[in-house]
Design a protein around this motif. Structure first.
Motif, mmCIF file in Angstrom:
data_model
loop_
_atom_site.group_PDB
_atom_site.id
_atom_site.type_symbol
_atom_site.label_atom_id
_atom_site.label_comp_id
_atom_site.label_asym_id
_atom_site.label_seq_id
_atom_site.Cartn_x
_atom_site.Cartn_y
_atom_site.Cartn_z
ATOM 1 N N CYS A 276 0.842 -1.192 0.000
ATOM 2 C CA CYS A 276 0.000 0.000 0.000
ATOM 3 C C CYS A 276 0.882 1.248 0.000
ATOM 4 N N GLN A 277 0.561 2.218 -0.841
ATOM 5 C CA GLN A 277 1.318 3.466 -0.891
ATOM 6 C C GLN A 277 0.979 4.328 0.327
ATOM 7 N N MET A 278 2.007 4.768 1.046
ATOM 8 C CA MET A 278 1.831 5.572 2.254
ATOM 9 C C MET A 278 2.275 7.006 1.983
ATOM 10 N N LEU A 279 1.392 7.962 2.245
ATOM 11 C CA LEU A 279 1.689 9.380 2.035
ATOM 12 C C LEU A 279 1.406 10.122 3.328
ATOM 13 N N LEU A 280 2.419 10.758 3.916
ATOM 14 C CA LEU A 280 2.249 11.473 5.180
ATOM 15 C C LEU A 280 2.676 12.928 5.011
ATOM 16 N N PHE A 281 1.837 13.831 5.529
ATOM 17 C CA PHE A 281 2.100 15.264 5.405
ATOM 18 C C PHE A 281 2.062 15.919 6.779
ATOM 19 N N SER A 282 2.963 16.869 6.979
ATOM 20 C CA SER A 282 3.012 17.593 8.248
ATOM 21 C C SER A 282 3.577 18.989 7.998
ATOM 22 N N ALA A 283 3.045 19.976 8.708
ATOM 23 C CA ALA A 283 3.559 21.341 8.569
ATOM 24 C C ALA A 283 4.896 21.498 9.271
ATOM 25 N N THR A 284 5.100 20.716 10.332
ATOM 26 C CA THR A 284 6.358 20.769 11.075
ATOM 27 C C THR A 284 6.963 19.383 11.172
ATOM 28 N N PHE A 285 8.270 19.343 11.379
ATOM 29 C CA PHE A 285 8.968 18.065 11.509
ATOM 30 C C PHE A 285 9.800 18.046 12.788
ATOM 31 N N GLU A 286 9.117 18.170 13.907
ATOM 32 C CA GLU A 286 9.807 18.026 15.184
ATOM 33 C C GLU A 286 10.120 16.548 15.404
ATOM 34 N N ASP A 287 10.919 16.262 16.439
ATOM 35 C CA ASP A 287 11.355 14.888 16.687
ATOM 36 C C ASP A 287 10.175 13.934 16.852
ATOM 37 N N SER A 288 9.134 14.385 17.565
ATOM 38 C CA SER A 288 7.978 13.513 17.784
ATOM 39 C C SER A 288 7.276 13.184 16.471
ATOM 40 N N VAL A 289 7.243 14.148 15.556
ATOM 41 C CA VAL A 289 6.620 13.906 14.249
ATOM 42 C C VAL A 289 7.451 12.921 13.440
ATOM 43 N N TRP A 290 8.777 13.080 13.485
ATOM 44 C CA TRP A 290 9.653 12.175 12.751
ATOM 45 C C TRP A 290 9.498 10.731 13.234
ATOM 46 N N LYS A 291 9.470 10.567 14.552
ATOM 47 C CA LYS A 291 9.332 9.207 15.103
ATOM 48 C C LYS A 291 8.011 8.579 14.672
ATOM 49 N N PHE A 292 6.968 9.376 14.676
ATOM 50 C CA PHE A 292 5.651 8.910 14.237
ATOM 51 C C PHE A 292 5.684 8.550 12.761
ATOM 52 N N ALA A 293 6.256 9.426 11.943
ATOM 53 C CA ALA A 293 6.319 9.195 10.497
ATOM 54 C C ALA A 293 7.094 7.927 10.167
ATOM 55 N N GLU A 294 8.180 7.694 10.881
ATOM 56 C CA GLU A 294 8.993 6.507 10.621
ATOM 57 C C GLU A 294 8.240 5.218 10.946
ATOM 58 N N ARG A 295 7.312 5.270 11.902
ATOM 59 C CA ARG A 295 6.511 4.084 12.245
ATOM 60 C C ARG A 295 5.424 3.826 11.205
ATOM 61 N N ILE A 296 4.954 4.883 10.574
ATOM 62 C CA ILE A 296 3.842 4.779 9.629
ATOM 63 C C ILE A 296 4.305 4.504 8.206
ATOM 64 N N VAL A 297 5.425 5.114 7.795
ATOM 65 C CA VAL A 297 5.832 5.110 6.380
ATOM 66 C C VAL A 297 7.182 4.414 6.217
ATOM 67 N N PRO A 298 7.193 3.184 5.700
ATOM 68 C CA PRO A 298 8.464 2.479 5.482
ATOM 69 C C PRO A 298 9.155 2.938 4.188
ATOM 70 N N ASP A 299 10.476 3.006 4.219
ATOM 71 C CA ASP A 299 11.299 3.323 3.035
ATOM 72 C C ASP A 299 10.755 4.527 2.259
ATOM 73 N N PRO A 300 10.646 5.678 2.901
ATOM 74 C CA PRO A 300 10.004 6.798 2.209
ATOM 75 C C PRO A 300 10.968 7.646 1.390
ATOM 76 N N ASN A 301 10.414 8.319 0.381
ATOM 77 C CA ASN A 301 11.030 9.524 -0.143
ATOM 78 C C ASN A 301 10.660 10.645 0.827
ATOM 79 N N ILE A 302 11.504 11.646 0.932
ATOM 80 C CA ILE A 302 11.249 12.743 1.873
ATOM 81 C C ILE A 302 11.366 14.076 1.146
ATOM 82 N N ILE A 303 10.370 14.912 1.332
ATOM 83 C CA ILE A 303 10.420 16.280 0.812
ATOM 84 C C ILE A 303 10.325 17.226 1.999
#
Length: 487
Positions: A276-303
């Protein structure tokens, strides 16, 4: 998506709310939107969750979900974003694609027609890089930083619409958002973009939409809040999560600040197939957001948006020494009489002071608008719209308006109360956001800080040290000096 097909999609949910297009610059449309998302669904009164029952600390700190919704409602066009985009690919050897036109994406003709019908002439900066990744085959996962107004909702809406197979009458794309208001906003975008693609239907997984256990949704796209989406996938089994091909998680920073949403989002993600394609968006990338994103989205491209240097170069900063709030008000009136001002924003720490100041300025004959946290988001949007149109020249506000409000005519910001954190120290981030309401679009701006105690003078020193920038003293009793320094 034709109106009749949308009505049919909502009928499947037994809901009374039928998505329509709203123009938030019109009062009637704002009121109708408010009625639909805050009012009665299936006879159940839906409480206003985002207002927290009117309970807010005296400092009137903005609620993240409210701020995001407000930004979406008041922005009529894409923001002028000067940030550069940094792209980190999961496969560094893969060529980096970006597009300058929507034609390059080889969209379905009916989707291209929908994009142009929405007023998009060319991709925004975030869309240039994100869309090729989101539309790639095989699918690529993506974590993207993008503030409200940069076109990210349109981008992932276009990706979902593009990946749907309309011949399959089951849910294929799932999008979760922190609040039902924000979910409805996403639905508005999909409705507009899919206007000429009636085969694709949408359902809303939000509180109040009662469904029979075991019935299967035929809508290809479902948008909702984490708790309801999880129920639809597990308890009610309306959605087969193993058939989901695209999963979008919007407003991740708001999501993890909302109790329970983080765990619910992770539980939903674990139900989905590995491809399944995983797409995650956030206005900020604080440490807590990064940890959450890494649990949700495997092997991501990052913008990521390369952070602009904190700059106050285009803003002249001053402070005025005063004794009390009445003295600050006198200084403010002296300033206003000496300046050539298009529009001004005045920041107060509490609603009580903001209300008092508004009343005093109104007595002096100024056209003043008041913005504070006890207002609904729709009421705030209406106030900002009036201010933007110049119907009021002065906007008195608390911190609910410290971020994201771009009004080109604002030439001066006054900190009637200096921003402090919970420990009483200078809140330099809020200070920057506040004074950043002026000096927009390359124009000169002025910031005046009212100092009424040794403590507030110490706050000024902390701000000077943080930004390595001297804040000049201004004698508001000497009108000639005021004119010389500022005009």
């Amino acid at each position: 998506m034709a109106t009749d097909s949308w009505a049919q999609a909502v009928d499947v949910q037994e809901a009374t709310t039928v998505p329509v297009q709203f123009d938030f610059s019109r009062k009637n449309d704002r009121m109708e939107f408010s009625r639909r998302v805050r009012g009665e669904i299936n006879g159940n009164i839906v409480p206003n969750k985002t207002e927290n029952g009117g309970r807010r600390d005296e400092g009137d700190r903005p609620d993240l979900a409210e701020q995001s919704l407000l930004n979406k409602m008041i922005r009529h066009t894409l923001v002028k974003n000067r940030n550069l985009v940094e792209v980190l690919q999961r496969d560094p050897t893969s060529p980096l694609y970006s597009v300058k036109t929507f034609e390059e994406l080889r969209l379905k003709p009916q989707l291209l027609q929908g994009v142009y019908n929405m007023g998009f002439n060319r991709p925004s900066r975030i869309q240039e890089n994100a869309l090729p990744m989101m539309l790639a085959e095989p699918p690529q996962n993506l974590i993207a930083q993008s503030q409200s107004g940069t076109g990210k909702t349109a981008a992932f809406s276009l990706a979902m619409l593009s990946h749907v197979n309309p011949a399959n009458k089951w849910t294929q794309c799932l999008c979760i958002s922190p609040t039902y208001e924000l979910a409805m906003q996403i639905g508005q975008v999909i409705q507009q973009m899919g206007k000429f693609y009636p085969e694709v239907k949408l359902a809303y997984a939000i509180r109040g939409n009662k469904m029979d256990r075991g019935s299967k949704l035929q809508e290809q796209i479902v948008i909702g809040t984490p708790g309801t989406v999880l129920d639809w996938c597990t308890k009610l089994k309306l959605i087969d999560p193993k058939k989901i091909t695209v999963f979008v998680l919007d407003e991740a920073d708001v999501m993890i600040a909302t109790q329970g949403h983080q765990d619910q989002s992770i539980r939903i993600q674990r139900l989905l197939p590995k491809d399944c394609q995983m797409l995650l968006f956030s206005a900020t990338f604080e440490d807590s957001v990064w940890k959450f994103a890494e649990r949700i989205v495997p092997d991501p491209n990052i913008i990521k948006l390369k952070r602009e240097e904190e700059t106050v170069d285009t803003i002249k900063q001053f402070y005025a020494s005063c004794n009390d709030k009445e003295d600050k008000f006198t200084a403010l009136c002296n300033l206003y009489g000496s300046l050539t001002i298009a529009q001004a924003m005045i920041f107060c720490h509490t609603r009580k002071i903001a209300s008092w100041l508004t009343a005093q300025l109104t007595k002096e004959g100024h056209l003043v608008a008041l913005l504070s946290g006890e207002m609904t988001v729709e009421q705030r949007a209406a106030v900002i719209e009036r201010f933007r149109c110049g119907k009021e020249k002065v906007l008195v506000t608390t911190n609910v308006c410290s971020r994201g409000i771009d009004v080109e005519q604002v030439s001066i910001v006054v900190n009637f109360d200096l921003p402090v954190d919970k420990d009483g120290r200078a809140d330099c981030e809020t200070y920057l956001h506040r004074i950043g309401r002026t000096g927009r679009f390359g124009k000169k701006g002025f910031a005046i800080n009212m100092v009424d105690s040794p403590h507030s003078m110490n706050i000024i020193k902390q701000i000077e040290d943080h930004f390595n920038r001297k804040i000049l003293k201004l004698n508001t009793d000497d009108l000639d000096e005021v004119e010389k320094l500022i005009n």
